[in-house]
Design an enzyme around this catalytic site. Structure first.
Site, PDB file in Angstrom:
ATOM      1  N   HIS A 162       1.179  -4.408   2.252  1.00 19.10           N
ATOM      2  CA  HIS A 162       0.264  -4.320   3.395  1.00 19.10           C
ATOM      3  C   HIS A 162       0.772  -3.341   4.453  1.00 19.10           C
ATOM      4  O   HIS A 162       0.044  -2.468   4.900  1.00 19.10           O
ATOM      5  CB  HIS A 162       0.066  -5.708   4.012  1.00 19.10           C
ATOM      6  CG  HIS A 162      -0.758  -6.617   3.163  1.00 19.10           C
ATOM      7  ND1 HIS A 162      -0.249  -7.251   2.058  1.00 19.10           N
ATOM      8  CD2 HIS A 162      -2.062  -6.967   3.247  1.00 19.10           C
ATOM      9  CE1 HIS A 162      -1.214  -7.965   1.501  1.00 19.10           C
ATOM     10  NE2 HIS A 162      -2.318  -7.812   2.191  1.00 19.10           N
ATOM     11  N   ASP A 182       7.558   1.236  -5.370  1.00 24.25           N
ATOM     12  CA  ASP A 182       7.279  -0.211  -5.394  1.00 24.25           C
ATOM     13  C   ASP A 182       7.598  -0.713  -6.790  1.00 24.25           C
ATOM     14  O   ASP A 182       7.591   0.075  -7.742  1.00 24.25           O
ATOM     15  CB  ASP A 182       5.793  -0.470  -5.050  1.00 24.25           C
ATOM     16  CG  ASP A 182       5.568  -1.886  -4.555  1.00 24.25           C
ATOM     17  OD1 ASP A 182       5.813  -2.845  -5.314  1.00 24.25           O
ATOM     18  OD2 ASP A 182       5.145  -2.041  -3.399  1.00 24.25           O
ATOM     19  N   ALA A 239      12.231  -2.208   9.322  1.00 32.21           N
ATOM     20  CA  ALA A 239      11.488  -3.222  10.083  1.00 32.21           C
ATOM     21  C   ALA A 239      10.999  -4.279   9.096  1.00 32.21           C
ATOM     22  O   ALA A 239       9.954  -4.885   9.298  1.00 32.21           O
ATOM     23  CB  ALA A 239      10.319  -2.590  10.820  1.00 32.21           C
ATOM     24  N   SER A 240      11.756  -4.462   7.992  1.00 34.14           N
ATOM     25  CA  SER A 240      11.308  -5.462   7.002  1.00 34.14           C
ATOM     26  C   SER A 240      12.104  -6.759   7.163  1.00 34.14           C
ATOM     27  O   SER A 240      11.706  -7.644   7.921  1.00 34.14           O
ATOM     28  CB  SER A 240      11.419  -4.910   5.583  1.00 34.14           C
ATOM     29  OG  SER A 240      12.750  -4.594   5.231  1.00 34.14           O
ATOM     30  N   ASP A 265      14.829  -3.005  13.386  1.00 29.95           N
ATOM     31  CA  ASP A 265      14.147  -4.084  14.121  1.00 29.95           C
ATOM     32  C   ASP A 265      14.589  -5.458  13.626  1.00 29.95           C
ATOM     33  O   ASP A 265      14.332  -6.466  14.279  1.00 29.95           O
ATOM     34  CB  ASP A 265      12.623  -3.919  13.916  1.00 29.95           C
ATOM     35  CG  ASP A 265      11.789  -4.873  14.760  1.00 29.95           C
ATOM     36  OD1 ASP A 265      12.094  -5.001  15.964  1.00 29.95           O
ATOM     37  OD2 ASP A 265      10.858  -5.497  14.229  1.00 29.95           O
ATOM     38  N   GLU A 270      20.272 -12.889  13.257  1.00 27.24           N
ATOM     39  CA  GLU A 270      19.535 -12.692  14.503  1.00 27.24           C
ATOM     40  C   GLU A 270      19.755 -13.902  15.397  1.00 27.24           C
ATOM     41  O   GLU A 270      19.858 -15.026  14.892  1.00 27.24           O
ATOM     42  CB  GLU A 270      18.038 -12.514  14.206  1.00 27.24           C
ATOM     43  CG  GLU A 270      17.778 -11.251  13.386  1.00 27.24           C
ATOM     44  CD  GLU A 270      16.299 -11.004  13.090  1.00 27.24           C
ATOM     45  OE1 GLU A 270      15.446 -11.798  13.537  1.00 27.24           O
ATOM     46  OE2 GLU A 270      16.005 -10.000  12.408  1.00 27.24           O
ATOM     47  N   HIS A 293      13.482  -7.562  16.727  1.00 30.72           N
ATOM     48  CA  HIS A 293      12.495  -8.132  15.787  1.00 30.72           C
ATOM     49  C   HIS A 293      11.114  -8.276  16.449  1.00 30.72           C
ATOM     50  O   HIS A 293      10.525  -9.360  16.451  1.00 30.72           O
ATOM     51  CB  HIS A 293      12.978  -9.476  15.241  1.00 30.72           C
ATOM     52  CG  HIS A 293      12.335  -9.839  13.925  1.00 30.72           C
ATOM     53  ND1 HIS A 293      12.971 -10.575  12.963  1.00 30.72           N
ATOM     54  CD2 HIS A 293      11.103  -9.567  13.408  1.00 30.72           C
ATOM     55  CE1 HIS A 293      12.174 -10.731  11.927  1.00 30.72           C
ATOM     56  NE2 HIS A 293      11.030 -10.140  12.180  1.00 30.72           N
ATOM     57  N   ILE A 294      10.624  -7.154  16.979  1.00 38.36           N
ATOM     58  CA  ILE A 294       9.330  -7.208  17.682  1.00 38.36           C
ATOM     59  C   ILE A 294       8.267  -6.362  16.965  1.00 38.36           C
ATOM     60  O   ILE A 294       7.216  -6.081  17.540  1.00 38.36           O
ATOM     61  CB  ILE A 294       9.450  -6.764  19.172  1.00 38.36           C
ATOM     62  CG1 ILE A 294      10.372  -5.556  19.341  1.00 38.36           C
ATOM     63  CG2 ILE A 294       9.956  -7.885  20.040  1.00 38.36           C
ATOM     64  CD1 ILE A 294       9.744  -4.262  19.182  1.00 38.36           C
ATOM     65  N   GLY A 295       8.555  -6.011  15.714  1.00 33.57           N
ATOM     66  CA  GLY A 295       7.595  -5.183  14.974  1.00 33.57           C
ATOM     67  C   GLY A 295       6.193  -5.761  15.005  1.00 33.57           C
ATOM     68  O   GLY A 295       5.202  -5.051  15.185  1.00 33.57           O
ATOM     69  N   GLY A 296       6.094  -7.061  14.844  1.00 30.24           N
ATOM     70  CA  GLY A 296       4.774  -7.692  14.759  1.00 30.24           C
ATOM     71  C   GLY A 296       4.357  -8.361  16.051  1.00 30.24           C
ATOM     72  O   GLY A 296       3.325  -9.034  16.103  1.00 30.24           O
TER      73      GLY A 296
HETATM   74  P1  NAI Z   1       3.698  -7.275   1.219  1.00 29.26           P
HETATM   75  O1  NAI Z   1       4.045  -8.444   0.389  1.00 29.26           O
HETATM   76  O2  NAI Z   1       2.299  -6.950   1.473  1.00 29.26           O
HETATM   77  O3  NAI Z   1       4.402  -5.966   0.587  1.00 29.26           O
HETATM   78  C1  NAI Z   1       5.696  -5.940   0.096  1.00 29.26           C
HETATM   79  C2  NAI Z   1       5.749  -4.917  -1.031  1.00 29.26           C
HETATM   80  O4  NAI Z   1       7.105  -4.764  -1.455  1.00 29.26           O
HETATM   81  C3  NAI Z   1       4.957  -5.337  -2.260  1.00 29.26           C
HETATM   82  O5  NAI Z   1       4.086  -4.288  -2.659  1.00 29.26           O
HETATM   83  C4  NAI Z   1       6.035  -5.607  -3.306  1.00 29.26           C
HETATM   84  O6  NAI Z   1       5.616  -5.346  -4.625  1.00 29.26           O
HETATM   85  C5  NAI Z   1       7.109  -4.658  -2.862  1.00 29.26           C
HETATM   86  N1  NAI Z   1       8.439  -4.988  -3.385  1.00 29.26           N
HETATM   87  C6  NAI Z   1       8.978  -6.209  -3.600  1.00 29.26           C
HETATM   88  N2  NAI Z   1      10.235  -6.082  -4.080  1.00 29.26           N
HETATM   89  C7  NAI Z   1      10.485  -4.756  -4.147  1.00 29.26           C
HETATM   90  C8  NAI Z   1      11.599  -3.999  -4.561  1.00 29.26           C
HETATM   91  N3  NAI Z   1      12.708  -4.580  -4.988  1.00 29.26           N
HETATM   92  N4  NAI Z   1      11.492  -2.658  -4.519  1.00 29.26           N
HETATM   93  C9  NAI Z   1      10.364  -2.047  -4.087  1.00 29.26           C
HETATM   94  N5  NAI Z   1       9.273  -2.718  -3.690  1.00 29.26           N
HETATM   95  C10 NAI Z   1       9.335  -4.054  -3.710  1.00 29.26           C
HETATM   96  O7  NAI Z   1       4.505  -7.477   2.582  1.00 29.26           O
HETATM   97  P2  NAI Z   1       4.192  -6.822   3.995  1.00 29.26           P
HETATM   98  O8  NAI Z   1       3.253  -7.676   4.750  1.00 29.26           O
HETATM   99  O9  NAI Z   1       3.875  -5.401   3.830  1.00 29.26           O
HETATM  100  O10 NAI Z   1       5.620  -7.007   4.706  1.00 29.26           O
HETATM  101  C11 NAI Z   1       6.727  -6.210   4.325  1.00 29.26           C
HETATM  102  C12 NAI Z   1       7.976  -6.695   5.048  1.00 29.26           C
HETATM  103  O11 NAI Z   1       7.800  -6.602   6.467  1.00 29.26           O
HETATM  104  C13 NAI Z   1       8.351  -8.140   4.760  1.00 29.26           C
HETATM  105  O12 NAI Z   1       9.755  -8.221   4.585  1.00 29.26           O
HETATM  106  C14 NAI Z   1       8.024  -8.853   6.047  1.00 29.26           C
HETATM  107  O13 NAI Z   1       8.841  -9.972   6.231  1.00 29.26           O
HETATM  108  C15 NAI Z   1       8.317  -7.785   7.080  1.00 29.26           C
HETATM  109  N6  NAI Z   1       7.673  -7.985   8.364  1.00 29.26           N
HETATM  110  C16 NAI Z   1       8.388  -7.673   9.497  1.00 29.26           C
HETATM  111  C17 NAI Z   1       7.836  -7.853  10.747  1.00 29.26           C
HETATM  112  C18 NAI Z   1       8.595  -7.478  11.974  1.00 29.26           C
HETATM  113  O14 NAI Z   1       8.330  -8.045  13.029  1.00 29.26           O
HETATM  114  N7  NAI Z   1       9.500  -6.556  11.907  1.00 29.26           N
HETATM  115  C19 NAI Z   1       6.486  -8.439  10.910  1.00 29.26           C
HETATM  116  C20 NAI Z   1       5.783  -8.627   9.650  1.00 29.26           C
HETATM  117  C21 NAI Z   1       6.378  -8.437   8.439  1.00 29.26           C
END
Ligand code: NAI
Length: 410
Positions: A162, A182, A239-240, A265, A270, A293-296
């Site tokens: 996403h 991916d 930011a993951s 982030d 934390e 950790h304020i990305g979202g």
């Molecule tokens: P998502 O589930 O939509 O996308 C994650 C993608 O990573 C998927 O396409 C998946 O197939 C892929 N993936 C999984 N393992 C992998 C690997 N070993 N190598 C390559 N690709 C791989 O998740 P979304 O919503 O895009 O979130 C991504 C990250 O962002 C998550 O870790 C989430 O916790 C983090 N996040 C951070 C926020 C912040 O405040 N900084 C706020 C929201 C999410």
């Protein structure tokens, strides 16, 4: 525990909302006609144990713990809404065993994270963080040294889910070339190009940004070797999840000049609260943007979370729809369209459908539509009929040993 739930008038459905949920969520539930009680704080165990027996729908954020002990007392609880991203605060398996779906809003802040990443991409290429710091310190560092446009630079996105895809679209709009990696095949947005190996992406990108989940598989996926593959003078964003990066290796890459800069982030450790100290190996480096950790964390994301979770709770309460439940068979259900609906949650063992259908057949009731979905040990059977539901028939279904709960709508 109560097994059978007759159809309830909306004004008999009690909703308890805790932890200062967004006003739009409270309004949405109130407008629906439910009896809503909202508090700005979390309830402790004692308060919750006292309140929960009468509650049909519970809304929380991350501070209210929903343990098995609480669920034991939650005789009337139909669903829990976690108005946040994670659901660690809820014992979701214990909830599932009691036929209580848990809903959250995992993608409400996708855009917010993507926008922060775009801002950081520009900041890193322009070396803005250090220039801002110097200006605040009274130093006039007017120079084009180490300052570049992002146009025509190559952005490498690791994890094309996403957030990764939103970043891809926005970055292309800025004129960047986008590569992504991916583990599953993902359709390219715009002109973004998939690469088959992480190493290829690292070697070809001017900036690498991580958007993978925090799993065992991704733990430490960026370490010394991977930073070594990156281009000299490249930039890096995470930011993951903090667990994905070896922070000592990142520090080395930044202090040795291998990387020109980074924006981070999320961290392996934390602070639990605002009062706790924050320590990371990449503090006090002029080429590093650190954010807590304020990305979202935006107003829009809060609003989206409120509306998304309230909507899911309402669709479940009124229709039995479980789309997006984290612990329950997922089924999207349309309007009742004049039908009466029986929602049967049962142990996922052979023969249940046959038994339920035999009860309908004996009552001479024609089934208009029927769906069965399973999730682990639990099955969710949805039966629509044209006939007013006979309480005796519901009692027979409720008496089946495999039945966890049977609820009637309409
Ligand atoms: P998502 O589930 O939509 O996308 C994650 C993608 O990573 C998927 O396409 C998946 O197939 C892929 N993936 C999984 N393992 C992998 C690997 N070993 N190598 C390559 N690709 C791989 O998740 P979304 O919503 O895009 O979130 C991504 C990250 O962002 C998550 O870790 C989430 O916790 C983090 N996040 C951070 C926020 C912040 O405040 N900084 C706020 C929201 C999410």
């Amino acid at each position: 525990m109560t097994k059978t739930f007759p159809s309830l008038e909306k004004n008999r459905i009690k909703v308890l909302l805790l932890e200062g949920l967004h006003p739009l969520a409270i309004d949405r539930m109130t407008e629906e006609g439910y009896v809503v009680e909202a508090h700005n704080r979390a309830f402790d165990e004692e308060e919750l144990l006292e309140a929960i027996p009468n509650v049909h729908v519970l809304g929380i954020r991350s501070k209210t713990l929903i343990t098995e002990k609480i669920l034991e007392r939650a005789e009337n609880l139909l669903a829990v809404g976690a108005f946040c991203i994670g659901t660690n605060q809820v014992d979701i398996d214990a909830a599932c065993e009691r036929a209580v779906p848990v809903f959250n809003a995992p993608y409400s802040n996708t855009r917010s994270v993507a926008e922060l990443v775009i801002a950081e991409i520009i900041m890193l290429f322009r070396g803005l963080f250090d220039k801002i710091r110097q200006a605040h310190g009274g130093r006039w560092k007017k120079s084009a040294q180490g300052s570049e446009e992002v146009r025509n630079k190559t952005l490498g996105i690791v994890g094309y889910g996403h957030i990764g895809r939103q970043v891809s679209v926005l970055a292309e709009a800025l004129g960047m070339r986008v590569l992504y990696y991916d583990i599953i095949d993902r359709l390219s947005m715009g002109n973004a190009t998939p690469v088959m190996e992480l190493r290829d992406l690292l070697e070809q990108s001017d900036l690498v940004t991580l958007h993978v989940p925090g799993t065992r598989d991704t733990e430490g996926m960026m370490g010394r070797r991977e930073f070594g593959y990156m281009r000299d003078g490249a930039h890096f964003i995470n930011a993951s999840r903090g667990s994905v990066v070896d922070m000592e290796a990142l520090r080395e890459a930044l202090t040795s000049g291998k990387l020109a800069g980074a924006a981070v982030d999320v961290f392996p450790e934390e602070p639990k609260s605002k009062e706790d100290p924050f320590i990371t190996p990449i503090q006090n480096l002029p080429n590093v943007i650190l954010t807590p950790h304020i990305g979202g964390a935006t107003q829009e994301a809060q609003r989206n979370i409120g509306l998304e979770v309230a909507g899911k709770l309402i669709r479940f309460t009124n229709l039995g729809s479980t789309e997006g439940a984290v612990n329950f068979p997922n089924e999207v259900l349309a309007d009742l369209r004049g039908h009466h609906r029986i929602l049967h949650v049962h142990q996922n063992v052979p023969g249940v459908l046959q038994q339920v259908n035999a009860i309908f057949a004996e009552a001479n009731i024609n089934i208009a539509a029927q769906t069965l979905r399973n999730h682990g040990e639990v099955g969710y059977l949805i039966v629509d009929i044209n006939h007013v539901v006979d309480p005796e028939m519901v009692a027979r279904i409720g008496a089946m040993p495999e039945t966890i709960r049977v609820r009637v709508l309409g």
